[in-house]
Design an enzyme around this catalytic site. Structure first.
Site, PDB file in Angstrom:
ATOM      1  CE  LYS A  52      -3.818  -2.532   1.924  1.00 35.11           C
ATOM      2  NZ  LYS A  52      -4.579  -3.008   3.052  1.00 35.11           N
ATOM      3  CD  GLN A  96      -3.713  -4.773   6.150  1.00 30.87           C
ATOM      4  OE1 GLN A  96      -3.513  -3.787   5.443  1.00 30.87           O
ATOM      5  NE2 GLN A  96      -4.373  -5.833   5.700  1.00 30.87           N
ATOM      6  CG  ASP A 119     -10.096  -0.790   4.247  1.00 34.70           C
ATOM      7  OD1 ASP A 119      -9.771  -1.041   3.077  1.00 34.70           O
ATOM      8  OD2 ASP A 119      -9.409  -1.079   5.239  1.00 34.70           O
TER       9      ASP A 119
END
Ligand code: NDP
Length: 286
Positions: A52, A96, A119
């Protein structure tokens, strides 16, 4: 032989387009920034976080990395998220998953401001996906939609079967297909006669987490097969949820693993971060 839907190539194309968009935003004084938080030292998560960061560098997004020890408490993590929620240099925030067991995942998801939730896991954004009026689409299903478009198939009226009903892949995937007028069936571990369902699919999405679970004889000839699974079966061997060799003989188009859905997920994260930068800039001006 099926056409290979090469997510790696498509994602590079998307990231190149985003690079130009970032440059244009910067000229307007908008500087997209993504904060990525990782708690603990899960090796797979470390790889995802590193990728990322590399993608941010590629497209010109500022990346802020928070690598926290396993011992981090839920309160400390939420305190950091609340600080980032208020930080104008941070357009998007991603924690994460999975987080260590002593931290409540839902509390973490709920702490991220919906306008920075790149997300799209926050209940506000999940609700918006249901209604079809959304800002952010969860990255993996969004990447899958791009690959389906790449296959040239029109989703409208097609039988779409999604195997898996997780909040991060299966459910939003089904909603996106539904918004595009697919006739959608969601399968899961209690589905009776799974093969009967999958054999009916013009578009089959496998998000199960079991190596090579979908066999060639479970696929309708000419189907588009999207394999979301990432399963490490040996130190250097990744396979998907679909038995690739048998499936590519039956399908019209199929995603490889690796190099299929995985790279698309990161490209979509970059896209969501740009969107967040624009939304938040507009908010600041109001
Ligand atoms: P989850 O474990 O959260 O969900 C798996 C789903 O598969 C569940 O809904 C489960 O059903 C269903 N399932 C399990 N066994 C069966 C079975 N025998 N028959 C039918 N359905 C079954 O996984 P995720 O959705 O998070 O991930 C799925 C896969 O995708 C994993 O391999 C993961 O690594 C990969 N992944 C890849 C990403 C990428 O970027 N390419 C991103 C995210 C995930 P039930 O609900 O009944 O338990």
């Amino acid at each position: 032989m099926a056409i290979l839907l090469k997510g790696k190539e498509v994602s590079t194309r998307i990231k190149d387009e985003l690079k130009n968009e970032v440059a244009a935003l910067k000229e307007k004084g908008i500087h997209p920034g993504l904060a990525v938080i990782l708690v603990g030292e899960d090796p797979a998560s470390q790889v995802y976080v590193r990728n990322k960061k590399l993608a941010c560098e590629y497209v010109g997004i500022n990346s802020f990395e928070y690598l926290l020890p396993e011992s981090t408490t839920q309160e400390e993590l939420i305190e950091l998220i609340e600080k980032l929620n208020k930080d104008d240099t941070v357009s998007g925030i991603l924690c994460q998953l999975p987080v260590p067991k002593h931290i409540d995942e839902e509390a973490v998801i709920n702490a991220i401001a919906p306008n920075k939730d790149v997300d799209a896991f926050h209940p506000v954004n999940v609700g918006k996906i249901m209604t079809g009026n959304f800002d952010f689409v969860p990255c993996t299903p969004a990447g899958v939609m791009e690959l389906i478009d790449e296959s040239g198939i029109d989703v409208k009226g097609k039988e779409c079967v999604v195997v898996g009903r997780s909040n991060i892949v299966g459910k939003p995937m089904a909603m996106l297909l539904l918004h595009r007028h697919g006739t959608v069936t969601i399968c899961h571990s209690r589905t009776a006669d799974l093969a009967e369902k999958t054999k009916n699919a013009d578009i089959l999405v496998a998000a199960v987490g079991i190596p090579e679970f979908i066999k060639g004889d479970m696929i309708k000839p000419g189907a588009v097969v999207i394999d979301v699974g990432i399963n490490r079966i040996a130190p250097k061997k990744l396979v998907g949820d679909v038995e690739f060799e048998a499936a590519e003989k039956v399908a019209a188009a199929i995603t490889p693993v690796p190099g299929g859905v995985g790279p698309m997920t990161i490209a979509m994260l970059m896209k969501n971060t740009l969107k967040a930068a624009e939304i938040n800039h507009t908010k600041q001006e109001q």
